[in-house]
Scaffold this motif. Structure first.
Motif, PDB file in Angstrom:
ATOM      1  N   GLY A 128       0.841  -1.187   0.000  1.00  0.00           N
ATOM      2  CA  GLY A 128       0.000   0.000   0.000  1.00  0.00           C
ATOM      3  C   GLY A 128       0.876   1.236   0.000  1.00  0.00           C
ATOM      4  N   ASP A 129       0.686   2.099   1.012  1.00  0.00           N
ATOM      5  CA  ASP A 129       1.468   3.332   1.104  1.00  0.00           C
ATOM      6  C   ASP A 129       2.825   3.133   1.782  1.00  0.00           C
ATOM      7  OD1 ASP A 129      -0.528   4.820  -0.125  1.00  0.00           O
ATOM      8  OD2 ASP A 129      -1.541   5.265   1.773  1.00  0.00           O
ATOM      9  N   ASP A 130       3.052   1.960   2.356  1.00  0.00           N
ATOM     10  CA  ASP A 130       4.338   1.670   3.007  1.00  0.00           C
ATOM     11  C   ASP A 130       5.294   1.018   2.018  1.00  0.00           C
ATOM     12  OD1 ASP A 130       3.638   2.645   5.529  1.00  0.00           O
ATOM     13  OD2 ASP A 130       2.727   0.735   6.110  1.00  0.00           O
ATOM     14  N   HIS A 131       6.538   1.468   2.057  1.00  0.00           N
ATOM     15  CA  HIS A 131       7.554   0.919   1.158  1.00  0.00           C
ATOM     16  C   HIS A 131       8.789   0.548   1.956  1.00  0.00           C
ATOM     17  CE1 HIS A 131       5.461   2.021  -2.595  1.00  0.00           C
ATOM     18  NE2 HIS A 131       4.988   3.023  -1.863  1.00  0.00           N
ATOM     19  N   LEU A 132       9.329  -0.623   1.643  1.00  0.00           N
ATOM     20  CA  LEU A 132      10.508  -1.141   2.334  1.00  0.00           C
ATOM     21  C   LEU A 132      11.598  -1.387   1.304  1.00  0.00           C
ATOM     22  CD1 LEU A 132      11.610  -2.151   5.109  1.00  0.00           C
ATOM     23  CD2 LEU A 132      10.923  -4.443   4.386  1.00  0.00           C
ATOM     24  N   ALA A 133      12.693  -0.644   1.393  1.00  0.00           N
ATOM     25  CA  ALA A 133      13.795  -0.764   0.450  1.00  0.00           C
ATOM     26  C   ALA A 133      14.832  -1.743   0.996  1.00  0.00           C
ATOM     27  CB  ALA A 133      14.437   0.598   0.211  1.00  0.00           C
ATOM     28  N   ILE A 134      15.392  -2.562   0.097  1.00  0.00           N
ATOM     29  CA  ILE A 134      16.417  -3.536   0.489  1.00  0.00           C
ATOM     30  C   ILE A 134      17.549  -3.478  -0.526  1.00  0.00           C
ATOM     31  CG2 ILE A 134      16.925  -5.924   1.065  1.00  0.00           C
ATOM     32  CD1 ILE A 134      13.989  -6.373   1.663  1.00  0.00           C
ATOM     33  N   SER A 135      18.715  -3.085  -0.050  1.00  0.00           N
ATOM     34  CA  SER A 135      19.884  -2.895  -0.900  1.00  0.00           C
ATOM     35  C   SER A 135      20.947  -3.934  -0.552  1.00  0.00           C
ATOM     36  CB  SER A 135      20.443  -1.480  -0.705  1.00  0.00           C
ATOM     37  OG  SER A 135      21.633  -1.287  -1.436  1.00  0.00           O
ATOM     38  N   ILE A 136      21.367  -4.695  -1.542  1.00  0.00           N
ATOM     39  CA  ILE A 136      22.386  -5.733  -1.352  1.00  0.00           C
ATOM     40  C   ILE A 136      23.752  -5.108  -1.605  1.00  0.00           C
ATOM     41  CG2 ILE A 136      23.206  -7.984  -2.150  1.00  0.00           C
ATOM     42  CD1 ILE A 136      20.280  -8.501  -3.072  1.00  0.00           C
ATOM     43  N   GLU A 137      24.620  -5.137  -0.595  1.00  0.00           N
ATOM     44  CA  GLU A 137      25.868  -4.389  -0.682  1.00  0.00           C
ATOM     45  C   GLU A 137      27.026  -5.156  -0.057  1.00  0.00           C
ATOM     46  OE1 GLU A 137      25.571  -0.369   0.727  1.00  0.00           O
ATOM     47  OE2 GLU A 137      23.520  -0.102  -0.038  1.00  0.00           O
ATOM     48  N   ALA A 138      28.228  -4.596  -0.233  1.00  0.00           N
ATOM     49  CA  ALA A 138      29.422  -5.084   0.451  1.00  0.00           C
ATOM     50  C   ALA A 138      29.449  -4.494   1.855  1.00  0.00           C
ATOM     51  CB  ALA A 138      30.679  -4.675  -0.310  1.00  0.00           C
ATOM     52  N   ARG A 139      29.642  -5.353   2.851  1.00  0.00           N
ATOM     53  CA  ARG A 139      29.701  -4.889   4.233  1.00  0.00           C
ATOM     54  C   ARG A 139      31.155  -4.528   4.565  1.00  0.00           C
ATOM     55  NH1 ARG A 139      27.815  -8.048   9.816  1.00  0.00           N
ATOM     56  NH2 ARG A 139      27.180  -6.140  10.923  1.00  0.00           N
ATOM     57  N   LYS A 140      31.410  -3.242   4.769  1.00  0.00           N
ATOM     58  CA  LYS A 140      32.774  -2.753   4.918  1.00  0.00           C
ATOM     59  C   LYS A 140      33.117  -2.511   6.377  1.00  0.00           C
ATOM     60  CE  LYS A 140      32.036   0.738   2.125  1.00  0.00           C
ATOM     61  NZ  LYS A 140      30.666   0.468   1.668  1.00  0.00           N
ATOM     62  N   TYR A 160      22.421  -7.407   3.340  1.00  0.00           N
ATOM     63  CA  TYR A 160      21.174  -6.856   2.815  1.00  0.00           C
ATOM     64  C   TYR A 160      20.792  -5.707   3.745  1.00  0.00           C
ATOM     65  CZ  TYR A 160      20.279 -10.985  -0.188  1.00  0.00           C
ATOM     66  OH  TYR A 160      20.337 -11.973  -1.135  1.00  0.00           O
ATOM     67  N   ILE A 161      20.953  -4.482   3.281  1.00  0.00           N
ATOM     68  CA  ILE A 161      20.558  -3.334   4.101  1.00  0.00           C
ATOM     69  C   ILE A 161      19.071  -3.103   3.896  1.00  0.00           C
ATOM     70  CG2 ILE A 161      20.896  -0.888   4.574  1.00  0.00           C
ATOM     71  CD1 ILE A 161      23.711  -1.153   3.449  1.00  0.00           C
ATOM     72  N   VAL A 162      18.304  -3.225   4.957  1.00  0.00           N
ATOM     73  CA  VAL A 162      16.865  -2.988   4.911  1.00  0.00           C
ATOM     74  C   VAL A 162      16.630  -1.584   5.444  1.00  0.00           C
ATOM     75  CG1 VAL A 162      14.615  -3.763   5.699  1.00  0.00           C
ATOM     76  CG2 VAL A 162      16.415  -5.436   5.255  1.00  0.00           C
ATOM     77  N   GLY A 163      16.012  -0.738   4.629  1.00  0.00           N
ATOM     78  CA  GLY A 163      15.918   0.653   5.043  1.00  0.00           C
ATOM     79  C   GLY A 163      14.647   1.343   4.618  1.00  0.00           C
ATOM     80  N   ASP A 164      14.356   2.410   5.327  1.00  0.00           N
ATOM     81  CA  ASP A 164      13.313   3.349   4.937  1.00  0.00           C
ATOM     82  C   ASP A 164      13.762   4.019   3.634  1.00  0.00           C
ATOM     83  OD1 ASP A 164      11.782   5.977   4.938  1.00  0.00           O
ATOM     84  OD2 ASP A 164      11.006   5.088   6.783  1.00  0.00           O
TER      85      ASP A 164
END
Length: 299
Positions: A128-140, A160-164
């Protein structure tokens, strides 16, 4: 320093072996010695294990995880930093419960900073109006910078960075200046069942990485091809292509495959999908997610 010294020693040993191999008298001795050294190096390499127990950069210090109660999935440690600049921020996290039956959209974000061939690709899931972004990255680690070359050699763990979206998207559109990033947001087509399978696959992997870390790899385990591996759960997934390896071309490839909808040419779609200006205007607004999607609502 030690790694550099060992690499230099191995290079010298290789040169000595090459010289010895070119002489008849020492050819087999040189070949045997170099092969033995290579086997020792391979054994040592295979024993290097990933770890979650390091001194991490603040942006990747907290691992997310998910808990399940039927269709209700609670995602823990959702990143929502308060940025003043890219490197000056106040860390903040929250937990939120999502109803899997309300998952109705998946959008693809492509961020470019070094020309058209390479982009950072990540997904954002809409409830719906909520969105959950997930970015796959190198953990430094705290003292590390990112290097594509180092990414081939077990230098970074996978995260996997899970973010607003006000964090993961806004830091790229509003705060990264050196170099600046051009960010595009595309709506991905797919059945509700396919969207759910991808989301659940993400949640499963996020929990697995919390228990059993894995290495990031520039070629085999990066932001784009890991997404493609998640989509293999679905029937009719797009075939692998060099346009996934050269991630900047991934949105155009998905458009060719009919995964970004029909309608305008990709060039016209890309022009509409550029969200930097809308993100600047929205900034910290509570309706940031809806404002950056104005192009998805227009005819």
């Amino acid at each position: 320093m030690l790694r550099t010294l060992l690499a230099a020693c191995f290079a010298v040993a290789g040169l000595v072996a090459l010289v010895g191999f070119c002489t008849g008298r020492f050819r087999w001795m040189a070949a045997g010695s170099y092969l033995s050294l290579f086997i020792l190096l391979f054994v040592w390499w295979s024993m290097i294990e990933p770890s979650n127990d390091r001194v991490w950069q603040a942006e990747v210090a907290m691992l997310p995880y998910a808990t399940f109660d039927g269709n209700l999935i609670t995602v823990h440690n959702i990143r929502n930093f308060d940025y003043r600049t890219e490197t000056d921020f106040t860390p903040a996290y929250y937990d939120q419960t999502y109803d899997l039956t309300k998952l109705d959209s998946v959008d693809l974000v492509a961020a470019y900073w070094m020309g058209p061939m390479i982009a950072h690709i990540f997904l954002t899931f809409g409830f719906g109006d909520d969105h959950l972004a997930i970015s796959i990255e190198a953990r430094k680690e705290a003292t590390e910078g990112y290097s594509s070359i180092k990414g081939f050699f077990k230098q970074y763990e996978l995260i996997y960075i899970v973010g607003d979206e006000r964090d993961l998207i806004r830091v790229r559109t509003n705060y990264r200046k050196d170099p600046p990033e051009d960010v595009y947001l595309y709506s991905v087509t797919g059945s509700p069942e396919n969207l759910k399978r991808i989301f659940l696959g993400y949640m499963k992997t996020i929990n697995e990485l919390r228990e059993r870390p894995k290495f990031y790899n520039t070629l085999t385990a990066n932001c784009t091809n890991v997404i493609w591996m998640h989509t293999r759960l679905n029937p009719g997934h797009v075939p692998f292509s060099w346009k996934i390896l050269l991630s900047g071309y991934t949105p155009a490839y998905l458009h060719e495959q009919g995964k970004l909808g029909a309608g305008p040419s990709f060039e016209a779609l890309q022009a509409r999908a550029h969200i930097n200006e809308r993100a600047w205007q929205a900034d910290q607004a509570p309706d940031f997610s809806s404002r950056i999607r104005a192009h998805l609502l227009s005819p």
